[in-house]
Design an enzyme around this catalytic site. Structure first.
Site, PDB file in Angstrom:
ATOM      1  N   SER A 276       5.881  51.514  19.343  1.00  0.00           N
ATOM      2  CA  SER A 276       5.131  52.650  18.538  1.00  0.00           C
ATOM      3  C   SER A 276       4.729  53.587  19.787  1.00  0.00           C
ATOM      4  O   SER A 276       4.684  53.377  20.853  1.00  0.00           O
ATOM      5  CB  SER A 276       3.847  52.097  18.119  1.00  0.00           C
ATOM      6  OG  SER A 276       2.860  53.041  17.978  1.00  0.00           O
TER       7      SER A 276
ATOM      8  N   GLY B  89      11.594  54.063   9.121  1.00  0.00           N
ATOM      9  CA  GLY B  89      11.286  52.812   9.920  1.00  0.00           C
ATOM     10  C   GLY B  89      10.346  52.007   8.871  1.00  0.00           C
ATOM     11  O   GLY B  89       9.327  52.489   8.263  1.00  0.00           O
TER      12      GLY B  89
ATOM     13  N   HIS C 278      13.076  55.615  16.930  1.00  0.00           N
ATOM     14  CA  HIS C 278      13.427  56.654  16.273  1.00  0.00           C
ATOM     15  C   HIS C 278      15.003  56.699  16.505  1.00  0.00           C
ATOM     16  O   HIS C 278      15.791  56.845  15.637  1.00  0.00           O
ATOM     17  CB  HIS C 278      13.008  57.995  16.708  1.00  0.00           C
ATOM     18  CG  HIS C 278      11.294  58.202  16.668  1.00  0.00           C
ATOM     19  ND1 HIS C 278      10.499  58.058  17.713  1.00  0.00           N
ATOM     20  CD2 HIS C 278      10.850  58.337  15.425  1.00  0.00           C
ATOM     21  CE1 HIS C 278       9.309  58.286  17.077  1.00  0.00           C
ATOM     22  NE2 HIS C 278       9.450  58.410  15.927  1.00  0.00           N
TER      23      HIS C 278
ATOM     24  N   GLN D 120      -0.890  65.655   7.159  1.00  0.00           N
ATOM     25  CA  GLN D 120      -1.183  64.141   7.081  1.00  0.00           C
ATOM     26  C   GLN D 120      -2.351  63.822   8.102  1.00  0.00           C
ATOM     27  O   GLN D 120      -2.445  62.629   7.875  1.00  0.00           O
ATOM     28  CB  GLN D 120       0.181  63.599   7.149  1.00  0.00           C
ATOM     29  CG  GLN D 120       0.833  63.662   8.519  1.00  0.00           C
ATOM     30  CD  GLN D 120       2.185  62.745   8.405  1.00  0.00           C
ATOM     31  OE1 GLN D 120       3.140  63.451   8.041  1.00  0.00           O
ATOM     32  NE2 GLN D 120       2.316  61.659   9.060  1.00  0.00           N
TER      33      GLN D 120
HETATM   34  O1  PAF Z   1       6.713  58.818  10.069  1.00  0.00           O
HETATM   35  C1  PAF Z   1       6.311  59.768  10.483  1.00  0.00           C
HETATM   36  O2  PAF Z   1       6.652  60.116  11.647  1.00  0.00           O
HETATM   37  C2  PAF Z   1       5.944  60.844   9.743  1.00  0.00           C
HETATM   38  O3  PAF Z   1       4.958  60.517   8.733  1.00  0.00           O
HETATM   39  C3  PAF Z   1       6.974  61.646   8.869  1.00  0.00           C
HETATM   40  C4  PAF Z   1       7.721  60.620   7.910  1.00  0.00           C
HETATM   41  C5  PAF Z   1       7.903  62.373   9.863  1.00  0.00           C
HETATM   42  C6  PAF Z   1       6.446  62.674   8.150  1.00  0.00           C
HETATM   43  O4  PAF Z   1       5.645  63.626   8.819  1.00  0.00           O
END
Ligand code: PAF
Length: 299
Positions: free
Chosen positions: A201, A163, A39, A63
């Site tokens: 990760s 990423g 990140h 999600q």
């Molecule tokens: O890659 C992630 O951490 C998530 O899928 C994101 C892009 C922040 C959306 O919630």
């Protein structure tokens, strides 16, 4: 310096308006927290393009599928603020579920523990979402496109960085931006790897030393496939089988290993005449209980 914490959409809009009034361009780095070097590299990449970077830290319930443990996802906001600030982020938007999705949806998620998009307008992902991760997790990309388009509307960034580690997510979001005419540039950023080759990760923390050692077979198989391609191998099956074999010798259970078109994510049946940069090997595999993904361009 620690990034400034913003918890409401209004605070974000004020922060962005103030930065813009001082001539800043704005970059967005969406995250779900549990910040690591991957990140931080996105923040640094955004700062090559813009002056002010806003990150989001939001564990997005839409999600997750009901079988995935949304509640167990690591939440480490204090540390996230520190690490994102160190990388150069100016602010972090960390909203509640209610702030992000409104009270009706938030209540629904709390009571039912699952997502029913009937409650809200949402962003339907395009064809790049159908295969691979989309097959086993049918709601996943709809949740990603919905939350990311909300973030685009809240922050209105000039650029947004994602990423390449989640390569299909990047392809789905590029398609969404093109299809829906979002006025911003998406930047895909290279996978950050440990010296061993392991892709960084948030899930690596769940592996012990011997599992981490076995997990190196993912990046090793990608390296070998790139080498074979550079040496002239053009058989899709031969390359996929070689990767499979490298992983299976480490007792890794493969969900999929495929060579795909780098933009559409459709499987390629032939590599004759294909530029290796337009082809990608994508892998999802399990080292005992930990599911890992990795990918690489063939050239
Ligand atoms: O890659 C992630 O951490 C998530 O899928 C994101 C892009 C922040 C959306 O919630």
């Amino acid at each position: 310096m620690q990034a400034k914490l913003l918890t409401t959409k209004e605070q974000v809009r004020e922060f962005v308006a103030d930065a813009r009034s001082k001539g800043s361009k704005i970059g967005l780095v969406p995250t779900m927290g549990a910040i690591h070097q991957g990140h931080q590299s996105l923040v640094r990449r955004a700062l090559q393009e813009v002056d002010t970077v806003v990150c989001s830290v939001f564990v997005n319930p839409t999600q997750f599928s009901p079988t995935e443990d949304f509640d167990a996802y690591p939440r480490t906001l204090d540390n996230d603020l520190k690490l994102l600030g160190q990388a150069g982020a100016a602010a972090v938007f960390a909203p509640s579920v209610e702030e992000m999705y409104g009270p009706i949806m938030a209540q629904h998620i709390k009571e039912k523990g699952l997502v029913d998009f009937d409650f809200i307008s949402h962003a339907v992902p395009g064809s790049a979402s159908r295969l691979w991760e989309g097959q086993d997790r049918p709601h996943h990309f709809g949740g990603v496109t919905t939350v990311v388009s909300k973030l685009f509307n809240i922050v209105e960034p000039d650029v947004a960085c994602f990423g390449e580690k989640d390569y299909q997510q990047l392809a789905v979001l590029r398609q969404m931006v093109a299809d829906m005419d979002f006025n911003l540039k998406i930047i895909g950023c290279p996978i950050v790897r440990e010296e061993s080759g392991l892709a960084v990760s948030s899930r690596n923390r769940y592996m012990d030393d011997s599992e981490r050692e076995r997990a190196l077979a993912l990046s090793r198989s990608l390296r070998e496939v790139r080498e074979s391609f550079a040496n002239g191998e053009r058989g899709v099956k031969a390359l996929e089988d070689a990767a499979r074999k490298t992983m299976e010798t480490q007792d890794i259970v493969i969900d999929y290993v495929a060579i795909v078109d780098a933009t559409t994510l459709e499987p390629l049946s032939s590599l004759d005449g294909v530029d290796g940069k337009d082809a990608r090997m994508i892998i999802a595999a399990r080292v005992d209980k930990v599911r890992l993904i990795d990918n690489a361009s063939l050239a």
